[in-house]
Scaffold this active site. Structure first.
Site, PDB file in Angstrom:
ATOM      1  N   LYS A 201      49.397  55.390  44.554  1.00  0.00           N
ATOM      2  CA  LYS A 201      48.609  56.351  45.378  1.00  0.00           C
ATOM      3  C   LYS A 201      49.276  56.557  46.818  1.00  0.00           C
ATOM      4  O   LYS A 201      49.397  57.680  47.391  1.00  0.00           O
ATOM      5  CB  LYS A 201      47.156  55.724  45.640  1.00  0.00           C
ATOM      6  CG  LYS A 201      46.078  56.535  46.259  1.00  0.00           C
ATOM      7  CD  LYS A 201      44.755  55.917  46.205  1.00  0.00           C
ATOM      8  CE  LYS A 201      43.991  56.545  47.067  1.00  0.00           C
ATOM      9  NZ  LYS A 201      42.459  55.876  47.315  1.00  0.00           N
ATOM     10  N   GLU A 207      55.645  46.020  46.045  1.00  0.00           N
ATOM     11  CA  GLU A 207      56.027  45.952  44.801  1.00  0.00           C
ATOM     12  C   GLU A 207      56.535  46.971  44.072  1.00  0.00           C
ATOM     13  O   GLU A 207      57.542  46.875  43.556  1.00  0.00           O
ATOM     14  CB  GLU A 207      54.921  45.176  44.018  1.00  0.00           C
ATOM     15  CG  GLU A 207      54.381  43.827  44.579  1.00  0.00           C
ATOM     16  CD  GLU A 207      53.181  44.045  45.507  1.00  0.00           C
ATOM     17  OE1 GLU A 207      52.997  44.969  46.152  1.00  0.00           O
ATOM     18  OE2 GLU A 207      52.133  43.039  45.550  1.00  0.00           O
ATOM     19  N   GLY A 260      41.731  53.201  44.042  1.00  0.00           N
ATOM     20  CA  GLY A 260      42.876  52.862  42.961  1.00  0.00           C
ATOM     21  C   GLY A 260      42.377  52.392  41.734  1.00  0.00           C
ATOM     22  O   GLY A 260      42.668  52.745  40.613  1.00  0.00           O
ATOM     23  N   ARG A 261      41.211  51.302  41.790  1.00  0.00           N
ATOM     24  CA  ARG A 261      40.725  50.855  40.670  1.00  0.00           C
ATOM     25  C   ARG A 261      39.893  51.700  40.062  1.00  0.00           C
ATOM     26  O   ARG A 261      39.143  51.053  38.684  1.00  0.00           O
ATOM     27  CB  ARG A 261      39.907  49.437  40.991  1.00  0.00           C
ATOM     28  CG  ARG A 261      38.819  49.682  42.046  1.00  0.00           C
ATOM     29  CD  ARG A 261      38.491  48.235  42.760  1.00  0.00           C
ATOM     30  NE  ARG A 261      37.729  48.431  43.798  1.00  0.00           N
ATOM     31  CZ  ARG A 261      37.950  48.402  45.009  1.00  0.00           C
ATOM     32  NH1 ARG A 261      39.281  48.634  45.337  1.00  0.00           N
ATOM     33  NH2 ARG A 261      36.988  48.428  46.210  1.00  0.00           N
ATOM     34  N   GLU A 346      37.470  43.206  43.088  1.00  0.00           N
ATOM     35  CA  GLU A 346      37.966  43.760  44.518  1.00  0.00           C
ATOM     36  C   GLU A 346      36.870  44.658  45.056  1.00  0.00           C
ATOM     37  O   GLU A 346      36.745  44.839  46.162  1.00  0.00           O
ATOM     38  CB  GLU A 346      39.209  44.954  43.888  1.00  0.00           C
ATOM     39  CG  GLU A 346      39.968  45.346  45.290  1.00  0.00           C
ATOM     40  CD  GLU A 346      41.307  45.644  44.942  1.00  0.00           C
ATOM     41  OE1 GLU A 346      42.295  45.133  45.010  1.00  0.00           O
ATOM     42  OE2 GLU A 346      41.520  47.058  44.617  1.00  0.00           O
ATOM     43  N   HIS A 377      39.136  29.490  20.229  1.00  0.00           N
ATOM     44  CA  HIS A 377      39.941  28.331  19.868  1.00  0.00           C
ATOM     45  C   HIS A 377      40.699  27.902  21.113  1.00  0.00           C
ATOM     46  O   HIS A 377      41.535  27.047  21.106  1.00  0.00           O
ATOM     47  CB  HIS A 377      40.922  28.652  18.853  1.00  0.00           C
ATOM     48  CG  HIS A 377      40.362  29.005  17.573  1.00  0.00           C
ATOM     49  ND1 HIS A 377      40.167  28.189  16.581  1.00  0.00           N
ATOM     50  CD2 HIS A 377      39.883  30.208  17.315  1.00  0.00           C
ATOM     51  CE1 HIS A 377      39.334  28.731  15.817  1.00  0.00           C
ATOM     52  NE2 HIS A 377      39.284  30.061  15.622  1.00  0.00           N
ATOM     53  N   LYS A 506      49.340  40.693  52.603  1.00  0.00           N
ATOM     54  CA  LYS A 506      50.408  41.565  52.854  1.00  0.00           C
ATOM     55  C   LYS A 506      50.973  41.597  54.014  1.00  0.00           C
ATOM     56  O   LYS A 506      52.269  41.528  54.285  1.00  0.00           O
ATOM     57  CB  LYS A 506      49.803  42.900  52.360  1.00  0.00           C
ATOM     58  CG  LYS A 506      49.447  43.460  51.024  1.00  0.00           C
ATOM     59  CD  LYS A 506      49.050  44.906  51.080  1.00  0.00           C
ATOM     60  CE  LYS A 506      48.382  45.333  49.948  1.00  0.00           C
ATOM     61  NZ  LYS A 506      47.853  46.736  49.869  1.00  0.00           N
TER      62      LYS A 506
HETATM   63  O1  LIG Z   1      48.271  52.750  44.274  1.00  0.00           O
HETATM   64  P1  LIG Z   1      48.712  51.951  45.321  1.00  0.00           P
HETATM   65  O2  LIG Z   1      48.870  52.612  46.710  1.00  0.00           O
HETATM   66  O3  LIG Z   1      50.382  51.448  45.165  1.00  0.00           O
HETATM   67  O4  LIG Z   1      48.044  50.597  45.588  1.00  0.00           O
HETATM   68  C1  LIG Z   1      47.862  49.765  44.393  1.00  0.00           C
HETATM   69  C2  LIG Z   1      46.765  48.840  44.586  1.00  0.00           C
HETATM   70  O5  LIG Z   1      46.850  48.064  45.769  1.00  0.00           O
HETATM   71  C3  LIG Z   1      45.641  47.828  46.345  1.00  0.00           C
HETATM   72  O6  LIG Z   1      45.268  48.708  47.174  1.00  0.00           O
HETATM   73  C4  LIG Z   1      45.284  46.550  46.769  1.00  0.00           C
HETATM   74  O7  LIG Z   1      45.630  45.699  45.974  1.00  0.00           O
HETATM   75  C5  LIG Z   1      44.457  48.143  45.022  1.00  0.00           C
HETATM   76  O8  LIG Z   1      43.381  48.501  45.589  1.00  0.00           O
HETATM   77  C6  LIG Z   1      45.466  49.426  44.465  1.00  0.00           C
HETATM   78  O9  LIG Z   1      44.961  49.618  43.193  1.00  0.00           O
END
Ligand SMILES: O=P(O)(O)OC[C@H]1O[C@](O)(CO)[C@@H](O)[C@@H]1O
Length: 538
Positions: A201, A207, A260-261, A346, A377, A506
């Protein structure tokens, strides 16, 4: 006013704590009274300790805490995410062409949603039909989605869930910054026929940006300047996607009112659409919409998200159970627990109210789980005989996708029902003594054996039953859980739509990176400094 209802619930629980759940079935109407339907989906919560009085009080609590009013405000596009001053309108992504106007900041959001969906569909159809190919002319046989959190868990979960509908390119997902993830994924692929979807987003998540850069290098090494023709992006940050050289026609954005979620319904669902096709993706959206309609219109006492939320509250606050297990008896929902961990934890892992006041009651429980029967199991021993009580949430389809393997599905159903029955009924010490005698044990040994073979029972569960795991059903399930999280968060008085708790780590990781790379260690506690030294590359 709601304090008084909480207290009445607590008193009611104290007075009925020792009553076995099983005894509630002396009421022959219990199953009908303590289950509800949304279309062809059933929620059975009769195997909980909630009785008529508790249910009435819980419904009173939902009313007193303004669940219906806040729900309507959310659907209207009011800025209920107050800490970020944003509307919460993931529901707009699935509202369909006939939806009523939805005005945010003076503009109707529907045209942009419809336009993005159509662009996604054109792109997906092009890739699936091989009209859109790699610059070298090869069809895209593999799609790698690079994203994390909400930009990963939804598409991963939904792609696995819809495997029987998967007739597009193979789908792969890279999320972890651990180089092992991207390396293991890419090594099996041919860059000349691979499409990389970078899903973020913000387009800043470290990452995702690190994995994207690695994937881009991998592409460049194989196809040179053509690398950009292997990229698409899911992002709202058009300036950043342009910097990476991604063709704007292949960038699919969404507004800040989609968290995001909660984003799998829009462009973040692109890998799902590429895999199963636009028609199935639309069926997924319809399932979500059907649950939205139900949530908006069904009376609270028959409303699945409200009831599931109230059951959650009962277990978390009134019974004091700190976790809940999600147990899909549906192998294709294997990633649902992980998806719900983000959605639920979250959203509702909060310790202050929307106004910043400390909460006096517990909020979101730990959510965990694995598909049945595998879990049986592994960790069900603790569910049946451990010292903690874990409310369980079972999901099961009436029918599988493999008619030739019906005997498997019969076994699956029998196991699912057996587990909720065993959790509730247990096995008394007297029954265990009889069993031990039949097995030939005598005296103290019989006693010891019986004690270990006793199941206390009285352990609650709910079961969500549906005809078959179709795209529509998956949409219903995900929207049901989204709204359940909303109901619980509303009653707790928290903002379920921000996630400040992910920030500190972060920031500290950014500050630690130079020290990991050898800069002098300053301002760190003894443990962190010691670990830095220990982990220095040798
Ligand atoms: O889509 P982005 O901006 O890379 O964010 C990834 C994820 O990082 C967060 O902001 C925090 O972990 C989530 O809410 C989100 O889904």
């Amino acid at each position: 006013m709601s304090d008084a209802i909480w207290q009445r619930l607590e008193r009611h629980r104290a007075a009925t704590r020792d009553r076995p759940i099983l005894s509630l079935f002396d009421d022959p109407a219990r199953f009908d009274a303590f289950s509800a339907e949304a279309g062809d989906m059933l929620l059975d919560f009769s195997k909980t300790a909630i009785d008529r009085e508790a249910l009435a009080l819980l419904l009173e609590l939902a009313e007193a805490r303004g669940v219906a009013a806040r729900r309507d405000a959310m659907f209207r596009g009011e800025k209920i995410n107050t800490s970020e001053n944003r509307a919460v309108l993931h529901t707009a992504l699935r509202a369909g062409e006939d939806a009523e106007p939805l005005i945010v900041d003076g503009r109707d959001v529907r045209p942009a949603v419809a336009d993005t969906l159509r662009r996604m569909e054109r792109f997906a159809v092009g890739v699936r039909s091989c009209e859109i190919t790699a610059p070298g002319g090869q069809p895209f046989t593999d799609v790698v989605n690079i994203g994390i959190g909400g930009s990963d868990l939804g598409p991963v979960m939904a792609t696995a869930a819809l495997a029987p509908y998967h007739d597009g390119p193979r789908a792969h997902f890279v999320s972890n910054v651990d180089g092992a993830h991207v390396a293991d994924t890419l090594k099996a692929l041919d860059p000349r026929s691979t499409l990389i979807v970078i899903a973020s987003k913000t387009f800043t998540t470290i990452e995702t940006m690190t994995n994207a850069a690695t994937a881009l290098n991998w592409l460049r090494a194989a196809v040179g300047e053509d690398a950009a023709g292997h990229l698409a992006a899911v992002s709202s940050a058009l300036d950043r996607t342009a910097e990476m050289g991604i063709d704007p026609d292949r960038v699919f954005g969404f507004a800040d009112w989609v968290g995001g979620r909660y984003s799998v319904w829009g462009p973040v669902g692109l890998p799902v659409m590429l895999a199963v096709g636009p028609e199935n993706f639309r069926a997924f959206l319809s399932g979500g919409r059907a649950m939205d309609d139900h949530f908006r219109t069904a009376p609270p006492s028959r409303n699945l998200p409200i009831l599931l939320g109230l059951v959650g509250l009962w277990h978390r606050n009134i019974c004091g159970y700190p976790t809940r297990a999600v147990l899909p008896y549906d192998q294709r929902l294997a990633r649902l627990p992980a998806y719900l961990q983000q959605l639920d934890m979250e959203s509702n892992g909060k310790r202050v109210t929307r106004d910043g006041a400390p909460l006096s009651r517990a909020t979101g429980p730990v959510v965990w789980g694995e598909p049945g029967t595998n879990g049986q199991h592994a960790f069900y021993q603790l569910l049946h005989q451990g010292t903690d009580i874990v409310p369980a949430e079972f999901l099961i389809a009436a029918q599988g996708h493999e008619p030739q393997l019906k005997h498997h599905h019969d076994l699956l159903k029998a196991n699912c029902l057996a587990q909720s029955e065993a959790l509730m009924t247990g096995r008394s010490f007297d029954q265990a003594m009889e069993l031990a005698a039949r097995l030939g044990f005598e005296g103290d040994e019989r006693h010891a054996q019986a004690a270990q073979r006793t199941f206390p029972g009285n352990r609650p569960s709910v079961t969500i039953a549906y005809p078959k795991l179709t795209p529509f059903t998956l949409g219903q399930i995900i929207a049901l859980y989204e709204h359940r999280v909303f109901v619980e968060g509303t009653i707790w008085g928290i903002n379920s739509f921000d996630q400040w708790g992910v920030e500190l780590g972060k920031e500290l990781a950014n500050a630690l990176l130079p020290m990991v790379r050898g800069a002098p260690v300053t301002g760190k506690d003894g443990s962190t400094a010691g670990l830095l030294k220990r982990l220095a590359s040798r």
